[in-house]
Structure formats: C-alpha cells, structure tokens
Write an enzyme that holds these catalytic residues in place. Structure first.
Site, PDB file in Angstrom:
ATOM      1  N   GLU A 171     -19.742 -11.095  91.237  1.00  0.00           N
ATOM      2  CA  GLU A 171     -20.887 -11.575  90.474  1.00  0.00           C
ATOM      3  C   GLU A 171     -20.953 -10.903  88.966  1.00  0.00           C
ATOM      4  OE1 GLU A 171     -24.419 -12.998  92.887  1.00  0.00           O
ATOM      5  OE2 GLU A 171     -24.717 -11.186  92.773  1.00  0.00           O
TER       6      GLU A 171
ATOM      7  N   GLU B 166     -29.545  -7.702  89.613  1.00  0.00           N
ATOM      8  CA  GLU B 166     -30.555  -7.251  89.312  1.00  0.00           C
ATOM      9  C   GLU B 166     -31.220  -5.989  89.781  1.00  0.00           C
ATOM     10  OE1 GLU B 166     -31.821 -10.683  91.338  1.00  0.00           O
ATOM     11  OE2 GLU B 166     -30.709 -12.053  89.339  1.00  0.00           O
TER      12      GLU B 166
ATOM     13  N   ASN C 145     -29.270 -16.123  98.673  1.00  0.00           N
ATOM     14  CA  ASN C 145     -29.783 -14.713  97.670  1.00  0.00           C
ATOM     15  C   ASN C 145     -31.364 -15.623  97.851  1.00  0.00           C
ATOM     16  OD1 ASN C 145     -31.261 -12.335  97.399  1.00  0.00           O
ATOM     17  ND2 ASN C 145     -29.091 -11.770  95.165  1.00  0.00           N
TER      18      ASN C 145
ATOM     19  N   LYS D 209     -33.683 -13.821  96.838  1.00  0.00           N
ATOM     20  CA  LYS D 209     -34.259 -13.092  95.657  1.00  0.00           C
ATOM     21  C   LYS D 209     -36.070 -13.018  96.165  1.00  0.00           C
ATOM     22  CE  LYS D 209     -30.882 -13.988  92.463  1.00  0.00           C
ATOM     23  NZ  LYS D 209     -29.949 -13.491  91.807  1.00  0.00           N
TER      24      LYS D 209
ATOM     25  N   GLY E 234     -27.844 -17.136  87.119  1.00  0.00           N
ATOM     26  CA  GLY E 234     -29.422 -17.516  86.734  1.00  0.00           C
ATOM     27  C   GLY E 234     -28.941 -18.448  85.772  1.00  0.00           C
TER      28      GLY E 234
ATOM     29  N   SER F 189     -24.460 -19.012  89.455  1.00  0.00           N
ATOM     30  CA  SER F 189     -24.701 -19.775  89.151  1.00  0.00           C
ATOM     31  C   SER F 189     -23.427 -21.162  90.102  1.00  0.00           C
ATOM     32  CB  SER F 189     -24.191 -20.815  87.657  1.00  0.00           C
ATOM     33  OG  SER F 189     -25.207 -20.305  86.812  1.00  0.00           O
TER      34      SER F 189
ATOM     35  N   HIS G 150     -26.535  -5.121  93.911  1.00  0.00           N
ATOM     36  CA  HIS G 150     -27.097  -6.911  92.510  1.00  0.00           C
ATOM     37  C   HIS G 150     -27.230  -5.942  91.618  1.00  0.00           C
ATOM     38  CE1 HIS G 150     -28.501 -10.163  91.888  1.00  0.00           C
ATOM     39  NE2 HIS G 150     -28.086 -10.702  92.800  1.00  0.00           N
TER      40      HIS G 150
HETATM   41  P1  13P Z   1     -27.727 -17.698  91.190  1.00  0.00           P
HETATM   42  O1  13P Z   1     -27.050 -18.520  92.146  1.00  0.00           O
HETATM   43  O2  13P Z   1     -28.901 -17.889  90.954  1.00  0.00           O
HETATM   44  O3  13P Z   1     -26.617 -18.095  89.405  1.00  0.00           O
HETATM   45  O4  13P Z   1     -27.837 -16.287  91.638  1.00  0.00           O
HETATM   46  C1  13P Z   1     -26.742 -15.525  91.729  1.00  0.00           C
HETATM   47  C2  13P Z   1     -27.085 -14.047  92.348  1.00  0.00           C
HETATM   48  O5  13P Z   1     -27.558 -13.549  91.743  1.00  0.00           O
HETATM   49  C3  13P Z   1     -26.703 -14.208  94.314  1.00  0.00           C
HETATM   50  O6  13P Z   1     -26.804 -13.118  94.452  1.00  0.00           O
END
Ligand code: 13P
Length: 250
Positions: free
Chosen positions: A167, A97, A9, A11, A173, A212, A95
C-alpha cells in the site's frame, strides 16, 4: 494457484447497527462457491456483530490491529486472546496509518507479526513507501526495510501464513492509485525477496495491492501476475461497491 484474497478495511467507520446492515446485504451478494477469499475488518466494537451475521457464510473477518502482549497494563489496547474469542482469522499489522499517525516502529510491528503467528492466525502485513521516498527513487529500499524487519526472522513455514499488502502511502485515501505497472514491479520485487529468504514458499504467499482501489480499477491490479488481491478502504464501506471489486478478482 494462489486463491485471491480481497479484504475490506473499514478503519474507524461503522457503528454496530451499520455493521449489521452491511453484513446482511453483503452476505446476500456472495455466492457460496465464490472463488475469492473475502475478509472484513470492522472496528473492534463491531466484531461480535460481524461474527453473528457472517457465521456460516464463506466470508471471514479479522482485526485491524492487536497488541503483541497477551494481557497487562496497556490502556486502550486489545490482545490476541481477546480477539480470538471473536472468531477472527486475520489481523492487519503495520498499516501505514498505524506507522505514521500512531508512530508504530518496525520493531513493534515485528513483535506483532510474531504474536499473530504464535496465536495461530495470519497477519496481513502492510508495507509501502511515502511520496517523497518514491520520488527520490527509494521506494524499494523502504519496502525492503519493512519486510526485513517484520519477516526476517520467520521460518519458511511461518512466512507461508503471511499475506503482504503493498500500500503506497501516497495512494491511500487520495483517489490516486498507483500505476498498475508500478504495483506489479513492487509485487515482483517482494516475491523475489521472499524467494531469496524462504525459497518455494514465495510462490504461495499472497500479495495484495491497496490504495484507492474501487470498482472499475480493481481489475487492472487483480489481473497482474504477482498481485493476488486487494486491501480496500473507502470503497469497501458500501457492500455493493465492495462486492463489485471482489467480482473483478474472480
Ligand atoms: P483506500 O482504499 O481508502 O485508499 O484505503 C486503502 C487502505 O488503507 C486499506 O488498508
């Protein structure tokens, strides 16, 4: 046997030029008979570049989001018919976010799941609790609510097309992944919930862990019996790092 699925992903990262460079490197790394399904989720603006560079390889691509309506007055949104033209296989739905920064509700997410399935594509449905919800012992309650809202009305056949990404919000992150035993416990609970609603289909549905994940810790999750892959953010932005994670799944 469930085929592992490891997804990148990106983003809101990568211009078209950066996406092209990434794909050229990544496709060199992936053998034709690689036993793990690999999916790249670029921003919308790089989808056509990813398609150009990855067509004819075993690597798939998808969209990070989609609007449930096929067209209309929804400024800034992108519909599934528009995305299908880009040869996508998957759409990320729900997601954290999207839920927490952009205020997407369970109801809206369930409409997206339905629209993605009706379009003949597979959703990767993201679920996960926030830190205060885990600390107060409510992690499963939150995840169960997200599952019920998004998948509750599907048929077993439809449910079999869904990938679920667990997640935990606090692990995204932050550099602090969940403990593997906690991820396994949640994945087992998710599979149990699927079995109650959809019967044997539960054994087919793939469950990813995300939050992560990086080279070196990916294998700790991917070896767990109920975890069938990873959804990777930051560590997927470099092709060598993402491939190292995928190798831990194989
Ligand atoms: P990170 O791997 O940067 O923690 O993000 C995970 C994520 O949100 C994947 O969709």
């Amino acid at each position: 046997m469930r085929t592992p699925i490891v997804a990148a992903n990106w983003k809101m990262n990568k211009t078209q030029a950066e996406a092209r460079e990434y794909c050229r490197r990544f496709r060199e790394l992936v053998p034709r008979d690689f036993p793990v399904e690999l999916v790249i989720f670029p921003p919308f603006t790089a989808l056509h570049v990813v398609r150009e560079e990855l067509s004819g390889t075993p690597i798939k691509w998808g969209a990070q989001n989609a609007h449930p309506e096929p067209k209309g007055a929804f400024t800034g949104e992108v519909s599934l018919p528009m995305l299908i033209e880009h040869g996508i296989s998957y759409v990320i739905v729900g997601h954290s976010e999207r839920r927490h920064i952009f205020g997407e509700t369970d109801e809206f997410i369930s409409r997206k799941v339905r629209a993605v399935l009706d379009a003949g594509l597979s959703p990767i449905l993201c679920v996960g609790e926030r830190l205060e919800e885990r600390r107060s012992g409510r992690a499963w309650e939150v995840v169960e609510g997200q599952l019920s809202a998004a998948l509750g009305v599907l048929s077993a056949e439809e449910a079999s097309q869904v990938v679920i990404a667990y997640e935990p919000v606090w692990a995204i992150g932050t550099g602090v992944p969940a403990r593997p035993e906690d991820a396994q416990e949640m994945a087992t609970a998710i599979r149990g919930w699927l079995a109650e609603r959809f019967g044997d289909v539960a054994q087919k549905v793939r469950i990813q862990y995300g939050g992560s994940v990086k080279p070196g810790n990916a294998g700790d999750f991917l070896k767990l019996p109920d975890i069938d892959g990873a959804l990777v953010g930051g560590a997927s932005l470099d092709p060598d790092s993402f491939f190292a994670i995928a190798e831990e799944a194989s």
